[in-house]
Design an enzyme around this catalytic site. Structure first.
Site, mmCIF file in Angstrom:
data_model
loop_
_atom_site.group_PDB
_atom_site.id
_atom_site.type_symbol
_atom_site.label_atom_id
_atom_site.label_comp_id
_atom_site.label_asym_id
_atom_site.label_seq_id
_atom_site.Cartn_x
_atom_site.Cartn_y
_atom_site.Cartn_z
ATOM 1 N N HIS A 272 2.806 -17.306 -47.974
ATOM 2 C CA HIS A 272 2.681 -16.343 -49.075
ATOM 3 C C HIS A 272 3.362 -15.024 -48.727
ATOM 4 O O HIS A 272 3.632 -14.720 -47.554
ATOM 5 C CB HIS A 272 1.203 -16.097 -49.432
ATOM 6 C CG HIS A 272 0.421 -15.384 -48.375
ATOM 7 N ND1 HIS A 272 0.439 -14.012 -48.226
ATOM 8 C CD2 HIS A 272 -0.417 -15.858 -47.423
ATOM 9 C CE1 HIS A 272 -0.361 -13.665 -47.229
ATOM 10 N NE2 HIS A 272 -0.893 -14.773 -46.712
ATOM 11 N N CYS A 289 -2.104 -17.428 -41.758
ATOM 12 C CA CYS A 289 -1.123 -17.833 -42.761
ATOM 13 C C CYS A 289 0.302 -17.575 -42.262
ATOM 14 O O CYS A 289 0.522 -16.897 -41.259
ATOM 15 C CB CYS A 289 -1.352 -17.068 -44.060
ATOM 16 S SG CYS A 289 -2.842 -17.573 -44.947
#
Length: 315
Positions: A272, A289
């Protein structure tokens, strides 16, 4: 007939008289009796005060004892009953909090430009940013409000504006002046960190050693961009995965930060955009992430790679 005593009788009479005289003499010559009360004054014990043994008090004959009957009294309540609320026919109107407007359609200036840039960071505003709050801005604000369950007005009230600030970062000068970042040149075979698992099919190939993500189709690299990973305490998992689900507008329920254009591949770990990575580079790290700072190429990848696309994370 007169009685004439005989000689014998006279002698007897003399004897009685003589005995009587002798008795009187004996009485008169005896020891003197102490002076005392007369023979008929019998000594009596002094009268003690009369003690009434009865518990009943003596009542004067002129007073008739009466029994007074108390008048009945009404007991007082120990607590006053609570007053009943006054009921009116018309219900009271609820107080309405005034809506504070930050920006509205028709406004112009640097604050409008900054708000447009923030909306663009999370995919709600397209095209170049301007100083004018027009139709594009109204549409973007309406969509942002609808997504969060706010009243859809197209007006940037305080609640809407505060939520936008919490999800975005301060726009850079390039963002405010519509300067587009240079796209990375297409990767050439041999110029990217090749992993054998990335040579077949459509693969998002992520290398920790080069800190890069490469979009690969049938072994040919299409383009690459910078990424960063989690820390030693929260490392990004390595292995072969696939995209399980995607979402443009995501807020981390653990950290409360924005995760635009998320593509989840391993539980809560996703690829992301990261505003912090864009601002601070490799001075920080993610919570596991794969952070991206090139919004343009990330959007391109997001629109190209469907759910189920293979993801390989390797050294």
């Amino acid at each position: 007939m007169q009685y004439a005593p005989t000689r014998g009788t006279a002698r007897h009479t003399l004897t009685v008289i003589a005995f009587a005289a002798l008795s009187l003499t004996a009485t008169a010559c005896g020891p003197a009796a102490p002076a005392g009360p007369a023979a008929d004054d019998t000594p009596t014990t002094a009268a003690s005060p009369s003690t009434t043994t009865s518990d009943t008090p003596t009542t004067s004959p002129t007073e008739t004892p009466t029994t007074s009957t108390p008048a009945p009294q009404t007991p007082k309540p120990t607590k006053e009953p609570a007053a009943k609320p006054t009921v009116t026919d018309e219900p009271s109107e609820p107080k309405v909090q005034p809506v504070v407007v930050v920006l509205r359609p028709g406004d112009a200036g640097a604050k409008v430009r900054s708000m447009q840039a923030r909306l663009k960071q999370i995919g709600w505003f397209s095209g170049d940013v301007t100083n004018f709050y027009g139709t594009r801005t109204t549409t973007a604000i309406s969509g942002f409000q609808r997504k969060r369950g706010f009243p859809v007005t197209g007006i940037a009230d305080q609640r809407t504006y505060d939520r936008l600030l919490s999800m975005t970062r301060t726009p850079t000068q390039d963002e405010l002046n519509n300067v587009k970042p240079q796209s990375a040149p297409a990767a050439k075979p041999g110029s990217w960190d090749v992993d054998q698992r990335c040579l077949t099919g459509r693969v998002i190939c992520i290398s920790k050693s080069t800190r890069s993500l490469t979009w690969v189709i049938d072994g040919k690299a299409q383009y690459s961009f910078d990424v960063r990973f989690g820390s030693e305490a929260e490392p990004t998992r390595e292995g072969t995965f696939s995209i399980t689900w995607k979402k443009v507008d995501v807020i981390s329920n653990l950290y409360g930060t924005a995760m635009p254009y998320s593509m989840f591949f391993s539980g809560g770990q996703a690829i992301h955009y990261s505003a912090d990575f864009a601002a601070n580079g490799y001075n920080g790290s993610s919570h596991g992430c794969v952070n991206v700072r090139n919004m343009t190429l990330l959007k391109q990848l997001y629109n190209t790679a469907p759910v189920g696309t293979k993801v390989v994370v390797h050294w």
